[in-house]
Write a protein that holds these residues in place. Sequence first.
Motif, mmCIF file in Angstrom:
data_model
loop_
_atom_site.group_PDB
_atom_site.id
_atom_site.type_symbol
_atom_site.label_atom_id
_atom_site.label_comp_id
_atom_site.label_asym_id
_atom_site.label_seq_id
_atom_site.Cartn_x
_atom_site.Cartn_y
_atom_site.Cartn_z
ATOM 1 N N ARG A 178 8.034 5.539 12.850
ATOM 2 C CA ARG A 178 7.028 6.277 13.615
ATOM 3 C C ARG A 178 6.858 5.599 14.959
ATOM 4 N N ARG A 179 6.167 6.275 15.848
ATOM 5 C CA ARG A 179 5.879 5.657 17.146
ATOM 6 C C ARG A 179 4.366 5.447 17.255
ATOM 7 N N VAL A 180 3.991 4.188 17.501
ATOM 8 C CA VAL A 180 2.568 3.890 17.657
ATOM 9 C C VAL A 180 2.151 4.376 19.040
ATOM 10 N N MET A 181 1.113 5.216 19.078
ATOM 11 C CA MET A 181 0.618 5.823 20.316
ATOM 12 C C MET A 181 1.751 6.528 21.062
ATOM 13 N N GLY A 182 2.728 6.986 20.285
ATOM 14 C CA GLY A 182 3.827 7.746 20.865
ATOM 15 C C GLY A 182 4.831 6.914 21.627
ATOM 16 N N VAL A 183 4.701 5.602 21.583
ATOM 17 C CA VAL A 183 5.601 4.756 22.384
ATOM 18 C C VAL A 183 6.376 3.757 21.515
ATOM 19 N N LEU A 184 5.655 2.822 20.910
ATOM 20 C CA LEU A 184 6.318 1.726 20.192
ATOM 21 C C LEU A 184 6.809 2.178 18.814
ATOM 22 N N PRO A 185 8.127 2.072 18.577
ATOM 23 C CA PRO A 185 8.627 2.484 17.266
ATOM 24 C C PRO A 185 8.304 1.437 16.194
ATOM 25 N N THR A 186 7.811 1.873 15.045
ATOM 26 C CA THR A 186 7.567 0.961 13.918
ATOM 27 C C THR A 186 8.236 1.532 12.672
ATOM 28 N N THR A 187 8.781 0.642 11.880
ATOM 29 C CA THR A 187 9.480 1.073 10.668
ATOM 30 C C THR A 187 8.668 0.671 9.446
ATOM 31 N N ARG A 188 8.505 1.604 8.533
ATOM 32 C CA ARG A 188 7.810 1.338 7.275
ATOM 33 C C ARG A 188 8.720 1.735 6.123
ATOM 34 N N TYR A 189 8.523 1.090 5.012
ATOM 35 C CA TYR A 189 9.275 1.430 3.800
ATOM 36 C C TYR A 189 8.258 1.931 2.782
ATOM 37 N N GLU A 190 8.121 3.239 2.675
ATOM 38 C CA GLU A 190 7.102 3.828 1.802
ATOM 39 C C GLU A 190 7.713 4.195 0.448
ATOM 40 N N GLY B 193 0.826 -1.194 0.000
ATOM 41 C CA GLY B 193 0.000 0.000 0.000
ATOM 42 C C GLY B 193 0.868 1.255 0.000
ATOM 43 N N GLN B 194 0.206 2.411 -0.083
ATOM 44 C CA GLN B 194 0.967 3.681 -0.146
ATOM 45 C C GLN B 194 1.767 3.930 1.128
ATOM 46 N N ALA B 195 1.292 3.354 2.249
ATOM 47 C CA ALA B 195 2.012 3.537 3.510
ATOM 48 C C ALA B 195 3.087 2.469 3.706
ATOM 49 N N GLY B 196 3.308 1.647 2.681
ATOM 50 C CA GLY B 196 4.360 0.629 2.758
ATOM 51 C C GLY B 196 3.921 -0.671 3.400
ATOM 52 N N LYS B 197 2.612 -0.833 3.560
ATOM 53 C CA LYS B 197 2.119 -2.053 4.202
ATOM 54 C C LYS B 197 1.975 -3.180 3.182
ATOM 55 N N LEU B 198 2.525 -4.358 3.522
ATOM 56 C CA LEU B 198 2.404 -5.522 2.637
ATOM 57 C C LEU B 198 0.950 -5.994 2.619
ATOM 58 N N LEU B 199 0.409 -6.205 1.418
ATOM 59 C CA LEU B 199 -1.018 -6.495 1.297
ATOM 60 C C LEU B 199 -1.342 -7.986 1.284
ATOM 61 N N ILE B 200 -0.313 -8.835 1.165
ATOM 62 C CA ILE B 200 -0.567 -10.286 1.147
ATOM 63 C C ILE B 200 0.339 -10.965 2.175
ATOM 64 N N HIS B 201 0.184 -12.271 2.340
ATOM 65 C CA HIS B 201 0.984 -12.997 3.333
ATOM 66 C C HIS B 201 2.461 -13.000 2.924
#
Lengths: 211, 459
Positions: free
Chosen positions: A111-123, A16-24
């Motif tokens: 980014r940080r989910v809810m300001g705490v947990l860091p998550t990495t995306r490849y956009e 997706g545009q946010a770098g999320k994998l759409l399939i398994h």
Amino acid sequence: MDRLPLHHDLYLIAHGQAGKLLIHPASMALGLAGAALLELALDGRVAVARGRVAASVPAADDGDAFAGDLLALVAGEPGDVRTPIKKAAGDAYERTRETLTDSGVLRRTTRRVMGVLPTTRYEPADIASVVRASSGARSAVEGWRQPDARCAALCGLVAVLRLEEELYLDQPSGQLVGRLREISRESSREVAELVGVVEGLIGEAAVAVYR
Amino acid sequence: MRTQQSIEQFGYRQELHRGVGLADLVFYGLVFMVPIAPFAIFGLVYAESGGMPVLAYLVGMIALLFTASSYAQMVKAFPLSGSVYNYAGRGIAPPVGFLTGWMVLLDYILVPSLLYLVASIAMNDVIPAVPVWAWVIGFVAVNTTINLRGIRMTIRLTRVMIVGALVVLALFLLVGVWALLQGKGRGFSLAPLFNGDTFSWPIVFAAVSVAVLSFLGFDGISMLVEESTGGSEQVGRAMRLALVLAGVLFITQVWVAALLVPDPDGLLTSRSDTAFYDAAAVAGGEWLRGVTSIATALFWGLANTLVAQVAVSRLLYAMARDRQLPAFLARVSVRHSVPANAIMLVSALSVGLGIWMSLRDDGVGVLSSLINMGAMVAFVVLHVSVIVHYTLRGRSGAWWSHLAAPLIGMAILILVVINANVLAQVLGLIWLALGALALLVLYLLGRRPVLGGVPADRF
């Protein structure tokens, strides 16, 4: 602008545009490895026939390390076409993403989910790269342009990976998949065979006892 | 290397990663069989066996050790991860493989329904305010969600589940033996093994036809042949080891439980689904009843359904891929990498059958008998496959493993089938007739059964 390798195009279509994998991830990895082997076959660097594969040229560094390693794998162990796909699928996803990031097609963001947990995306750094990746398949389905073997291979992979919605065509899903499969089948024998092999491997992965 | 070449000989290549050792194969078989399986069907086996559940489990273990021997022979000949469908198809003929797959499908496709029903009965015993049918719907909903999300058993989870089940079993045995020493129950006795007043072979075989349910799943080990570090030899060893281990565990627990049954004469006629939990309550009080009930619910309703779902999906996928079942069953969800159609079909069947059987007093018994009927018939054909493949076609001189052992195993299983529940026999025959009809339709459509490496024109 130079055309991206087939497995790079497939990677871009499958996110997706946010770098999320759409399939398994397992299906994606098999699709990427299959795409790389398809590219080698279409370039005449490997020969595929009746479920067997063999290298037609010696392995050489041509810039795409993943494809180069896959070619070396085939050269070192010619035989069942499914074996190199399964082996290459192991790290296909990470390597493809790394190459696309290094070349600037993808942008690493944290980014940080809810300001705490860091998550990495490849956009995608530029959405135009995603549009370009799927434009050939769109044109082929709409009949604007006669698909070449590479485009037919991508159509086949988009169909077996059920990524047809990512082409943003105004057609019912079943009809679109049918057309994509038809384009793939009507292309070269190698394309039809390799797309079928990838589909079979995805099925086997789905019923594996342990992942 | 030999195994690899053998696989290629049948039109396949080894694709699965070889990394599962002997211990993990045995653990996988044990998770499939459920080390605490008798908790759920103890009352039924006790009643069917005339109060000799230990004898029923002993005879069942011996019968299935012969089956394991035949499995080991066929896995050696055809080292492919498949089921008895594959071995009968390749060992005898593809149409026989189809009918065997059809019969074992009765086992595989009904197992989830039974698992949900047993887990629901166990939970209903803990929380009676929630009816069994509501628990069935809850278990199916949870499991379908888990399965559709692509969550699977892992080797580590398999080990954890086995340890958990063994801890509960050890707890029951410790408390049970301590209770017997304190004079609770009937004290130590050989009656659960042999009781001259009630013994007769038809009774024993009828009880075995129910007790073998606890052992079903040992054959699931054969699905891991391509991942086994020791190939087909190791798979055969693991099957035997898992069967013996399970047999010892089953015999020990039913022996202790049989001595603790609060009303032995009443149980002979009531066939209570909660007899084991009642015995646990006699030994340790209500807390032990709760522990054994919840352990049954978790193991049958969650752990075992995960592996059972994979097993039935694989069989449906393999038969559909070979064009012996409708093609939609071979389609998978790429998004979650799961056989979504097969999962939905089995879930829908499980809800329907589970609720229907929950409304019948003999629901567990009927489902168990049907499942066992499918498995027993398939195992009989497996023995025939060994004789046909090795002795008749291969002119093997190994008379014990290729002739005598399969003949003995087959004879015991035939006696079990003959003495099984009449309803199960009738429904089993109807299912077989439907299979024959489906086979006829396949022939009429020009889609005669063919397996990779076996030419169609040979038959």
